[in-house]
Design a protein around this motif. Structure first.
Motif, PDB file in Angstrom:
ATOM      1  N   PRO A 186      15.037  23.907  66.471  1.00 22.38           N
ATOM      2  CA  PRO A 186      14.685  22.730  65.665  1.00 22.38           C
ATOM      3  C   PRO A 186      14.528  21.430  66.456  1.00 22.38           C
ATOM      4  O   PRO A 186      13.678  20.619  66.139  1.00 22.38           O
ATOM      5  N   ALA A 187      15.319  21.242  67.496  1.00 26.33           N
ATOM      6  CA  ALA A 187      15.247  19.996  68.255  1.00 26.33           C
ATOM      7  C   ALA A 187      14.436  20.142  69.545  1.00 26.33           C
ATOM      8  O   ALA A 187      14.474  19.269  70.397  1.00 26.33           O
ATOM      9  N   ALA A 188      13.696  21.245  69.685  1.00 23.69           N
ATOM     10  CA  ALA A 188      12.978  21.532  70.929  1.00 23.69           C
ATOM     11  C   ALA A 188      11.935  20.466  71.249  1.00 23.69           C
ATOM     12  O   ALA A 188      11.102  20.134  70.423  1.00 23.69           O
ATOM     13  N   LYS A 189      12.013  19.943  72.452  1.00 22.98           N
ATOM     14  CA  LYS A 189      10.979  19.047  72.980  1.00 22.98           C
ATOM     15  C   LYS A 189      10.309  19.724  74.170  1.00 22.98           C
ATOM     16  O   LYS A 189       9.171  19.467  74.475  1.00 22.98           O
ATOM     17  N   THR A 190      11.069  20.591  74.816  1.00 21.62           N
ATOM     18  CA  THR A 190      10.549  21.372  75.931  1.00 21.62           C
ATOM     19  C   THR A 190      10.783  22.844  75.628  1.00 21.62           C
ATOM     20  O   THR A 190      11.621  23.186  74.799  1.00 21.62           O
ATOM     21  N   ILE A 191      10.037  23.684  76.297  1.00 20.77           N
ATOM     22  CA  ILE A 191      10.200  25.124  76.117  1.00 20.77           C
ATOM     23  C   ILE A 191      10.291  25.770  77.491  1.00 20.77           C
ATOM     24  O   ILE A 191       9.898  25.182  78.493  1.00 20.77           O
ATOM     25  N   ASP A 192      10.815  26.974  77.513  1.00 18.96           N
ATOM     26  CA  ASP A 192      10.945  27.718  78.757  1.00 18.96           C
ATOM     27  C   ASP A 192      10.395  29.118  78.524  1.00 18.96           C
ATOM     28  O   ASP A 192      11.043  29.943  77.875  1.00 18.96           O
ATOM     29  N   TRP A 193       9.206  29.382  79.031  1.00 17.63           N
ATOM     30  CA  TRP A 193       8.575  30.685  78.828  1.00 17.63           C
ATOM     31  C   TRP A 193       9.391  31.805  79.460  1.00 17.63           C
ATOM     32  O   TRP A 193       9.189  32.973  79.124  1.00 17.63           O
ATOM     33  N   GLU A 194      10.324  31.486  80.355  1.00 13.30           N
ATOM     34  CA  GLU A 194      11.178  32.520  80.978  1.00 13.30           C
ATOM     35  C   GLU A 194      11.982  33.274  79.915  1.00 13.30           C
ATOM     36  O   GLU A 194      12.357  34.416  80.120  1.00 13.30           O
ATOM     37  N   SER A 195      12.266  32.641  78.794  1.00 15.32           N
ATOM     38  CA  SER A 195      13.051  33.306  77.746  1.00 15.32           C
ATOM     39  C   SER A 195      12.171  33.986  76.693  1.00 15.32           C
ATOM     40  O   SER A 195      12.674  34.464  75.673  1.00 15.32           O
ATOM     41  N   ALA A 196      10.875  34.048  76.934  1.00 11.19           N
ATOM     42  CA  ALA A 196       9.957  34.709  75.992  1.00 11.19           C
ATOM     43  C   ALA A 196      10.145  36.222  76.042  1.00 11.19           C
ATOM     44  O   ALA A 196      10.562  36.782  77.055  1.00 11.19           O
ATOM     45  N   ARG A 197       9.824  36.854  74.928  1.00  6.04           N
ATOM     46  CA  ARG A 197       9.873  38.324  74.892  1.00  6.04           C
ATOM     47  C   ARG A 197       8.466  38.858  74.642  1.00  6.04           C
ATOM     48  O   ARG A 197       7.680  38.268  73.888  1.00  6.04           O
ATOM     49  N   ALA A 198       8.165  39.955  75.320  1.00  7.73           N
ATOM     50  CA  ALA A 198       6.850  40.586  75.161  1.00  7.73           C
ATOM     51  C   ALA A 198       6.769  41.244  73.792  1.00  7.73           C
ATOM     52  O   ALA A 198       7.759  41.803  73.296  1.00  7.73           O
ATOM     53  N   ILE A 199       5.597  41.161  73.172  1.00  4.21           N
ATOM     54  CA  ILE A 199       5.363  41.857  71.906  1.00  4.21           C
ATOM     55  C   ILE A 199       4.003  42.554  71.990  1.00  4.21           C
ATOM     56  O   ILE A 199       3.170  42.220  72.821  1.00  4.21           O
ATOM     57  N   ALA A 200       3.814  43.506  71.104  1.00  2.00           N
ATOM     58  CA  ALA A 200       2.577  44.293  71.109  1.00  2.00           C
ATOM     59  C   ALA A 200       1.527  43.737  70.155  1.00  2.00           C
ATOM     60  O   ALA A 200       0.476  44.342  69.990  1.00  2.00           O
ATOM     61  N   THR A 201       1.765  42.588  69.551  1.00  2.00           N
ATOM     62  CA  THR A 201       0.844  42.021  68.566  1.00  2.00           C
ATOM     63  C   THR A 201      -0.253  41.218  69.261  1.00  2.00           C
ATOM     64  O   THR A 201       0.006  40.187  69.868  1.00  2.00           O
ATOM     65  N   ALA A 202      -1.491  41.707  69.149  1.00  2.00           N
ATOM     66  CA  ALA A 202      -2.654  41.027  69.720  1.00  2.00           C
ATOM     67  C   ALA A 202      -3.082  39.888  68.789  1.00  2.00           C
ATOM     68  O   ALA A 202      -2.761  39.905  67.589  1.00  2.00           O
ATOM     69  N   PRO A 203      -3.813  38.909  69.307  1.00  2.00           N
ATOM     70  CA  PRO A 203      -4.243  37.785  68.457  1.00  2.00           C
ATOM     71  C   PRO A 203      -4.985  38.200  67.195  1.00  2.00           C
ATOM     72  O   PRO A 203      -4.794  37.587  66.142  1.00  2.00           O
ATOM     73  N   ASP A 204      -5.798  39.244  67.267  1.00  2.00           N
ATOM     74  CA  ASP A 204      -6.552  39.661  66.073  1.00  2.00           C
ATOM     75  C   ASP A 204      -5.687  40.356  65.031  1.00  2.00           C
ATOM     76  O   ASP A 204      -6.148  40.651  63.934  1.00  2.00           O
ATOM     77  N   GLN A 205      -4.416  40.614  65.351  1.00  2.00           N
ATOM     78  CA  GLN A 205      -3.499  41.229  64.393  1.00  2.00           C
ATOM     79  C   GLN A 205      -2.656  40.200  63.644  1.00  2.00           C
ATOM     80  O   GLN A 205      -1.981  40.544  62.677  1.00  2.00           O
ATOM     81  N   LEU A 206      -2.687  38.953  64.083  1.00  2.00           N
ATOM     82  CA  LEU A 206      -1.943  37.901  63.391  1.00  2.00           C
ATOM     83  C   LEU A 206      -2.602  37.638  62.044  1.00  2.00           C
ATOM     84  O   LEU A 206      -3.807  37.800  61.891  1.00  2.00           O
ATOM     85  N   VAL A 207      -1.799  37.231  61.063  1.00  2.00           N
ATOM     86  CA  VAL A 207      -2.334  36.986  59.717  1.00  2.00           C
ATOM     87  C   VAL A 207      -2.099  35.538  59.314  1.00  2.00           C
ATOM     88  O   VAL A 207      -1.095  34.928  59.678  1.00  2.00           O
ATOM     89  N   LYS A 208      -3.060  34.994  58.573  1.00  2.00           N
ATOM     90  CA  LYS A 208      -2.967  33.607  58.110  1.00  2.00           C
ATOM     91  C   LYS A 208      -1.939  33.451  56.992  1.00  2.00           C
ATOM     92  O   LYS A 208      -1.165  32.506  56.969  1.00  2.00           O
ATOM     93  N   ASP A 209      -1.983  34.368  56.028  1.00  2.00           N
ATOM     94  CA  ASP A 209      -1.105  34.266  54.864  1.00  2.00           C
ATOM     95  C   ASP A 209       0.168  35.057  55.069  1.00  2.00           C
ATOM     96  O   ASP A 209       0.173  36.121  55.707  1.00  2.00           O
ATOM     97  N   ALA A 210       1.246  34.560  54.519  1.00  2.00           N
ATOM     98  CA  ALA A 210       2.547  35.219  54.648  1.00  2.00           C
ATOM     99  C   ALA A 210       2.502  36.617  54.032  1.00  2.00           C
ATOM    100  O   ALA A 210       2.023  36.784  52.911  1.00  2.00           O
ATOM    101  N   PRO A 211       2.991  37.634  54.765  1.00  2.00           N
ATOM    102  CA  PRO A 211       3.007  39.001  54.222  1.00  2.00           C
ATOM    103  C   PRO A 211       3.895  39.150  52.988  1.00  2.00           C
ATOM    104  O   PRO A 211       3.590  39.923  52.093  1.00  2.00           O
ATOM    105  N   VAL A 212       5.020  38.401  52.966  1.00  2.00           N
ATOM    106  CA  VAL A 212       5.918  38.411  51.806  1.00  2.00           C
ATOM    107  C   VAL A 212       6.366  36.976  51.533  1.00  2.00           C
ATOM    108  O   VAL A 212       6.329  36.128  52.424  1.00  2.00           O
ATOM    109  N   ARG A 213       6.798  36.732  50.302  1.00  2.00           N
ATOM    110  CA  ARG A 213       7.294  35.397  49.957  1.00  2.00           C
ATOM    111  C   ARG A 213       8.693  35.228  50.532  1.00  2.00           C
ATOM    112  O   ARG A 213       9.540  36.097  50.373  1.00  2.00           O
TER     113      ARG A 213
END
Length: 162
Positions: free
Chosen positions: A69-96
């Motif tokens: 919530p208070a992030a002003k900077t980020i550190d990609w070193e703590s990122a985790r790999a995922i298998a979701t490609a950009p074309d698999q992202l969805v605009k609308d929420a899958p569930v409420r």
């Protein structure tokens, strides 16, 4: 004195809006109940090439990073790999579900652009391809991306049901 929002407390039933220039998506396949947490998503194609070793390969990668919530900077070193490609992202929420607050820095185009550039540099610095040895007695080695071989496809805010 104003009280800072509790990061575990949902911001509300609707997605917090940021700058219209900053893409926002939901991760697919979310089921069940929970709250949507903001993540920074980055996807890229990385080209590895070495003529001497006869290597010419392109990998597609994607990573997510928690946005505090208070992030002003980020550190990609703590990122985790995922298998979701950009074309698999969805605009609308899958569930409420309710949404956690979106950090104010994630709503500022200048800051977001800096985060995207950091993603590009981080990939160029950290991503490696293991190259098989030519002979059985030789050891495998790794190579980094070709100069200019990192092509960022998308950096966006994504919402993950937690």
């Amino acid at each position: 004195m104003p009280v800072a929002p509790d990061p575990k407390t949902p911001a509300g039933p609707s997605r917090p809006l940021g700058s219209p220039e900053i893409p926002q998506f939901h991760l697919p396949g979310a089921g069940g109940k929970g709250v949507y947490a903001p993540r920074l998503y980055g996807a890229a194609s990385i080209h590895f090439g070495d003529k001497r070793r006869r290597v010419d390969e392109t990998l597609r990668v994607a990573f997510v990073l928690s946005l505090e919530p208070a992030a002003k900077t980020i550190d990609w070193e703590s990122a985790r790999a995922i298998a979701t490609a950009p074309d698999q992202l969805v605009k609308d929420a899958p569930v409420r579900a309710n949404y956690q607050p979106l950090p104010s820095a994630a709503m500022e185009l200048k800051t977001f652009t800096r985060w995207a550039k950091a993603f590009d540099r981080w990939l160029a610095r950290t991503q490696r391809l293991e190259v098989a040895p030519k002979t059985e007695s030789a050891e495998a080695s790794t190579i980094g991306p070709r100069r200019g071989g990192v092509s960022v496809e998308l950096v966006a805010v994504v919402w993950e049901l937690t």
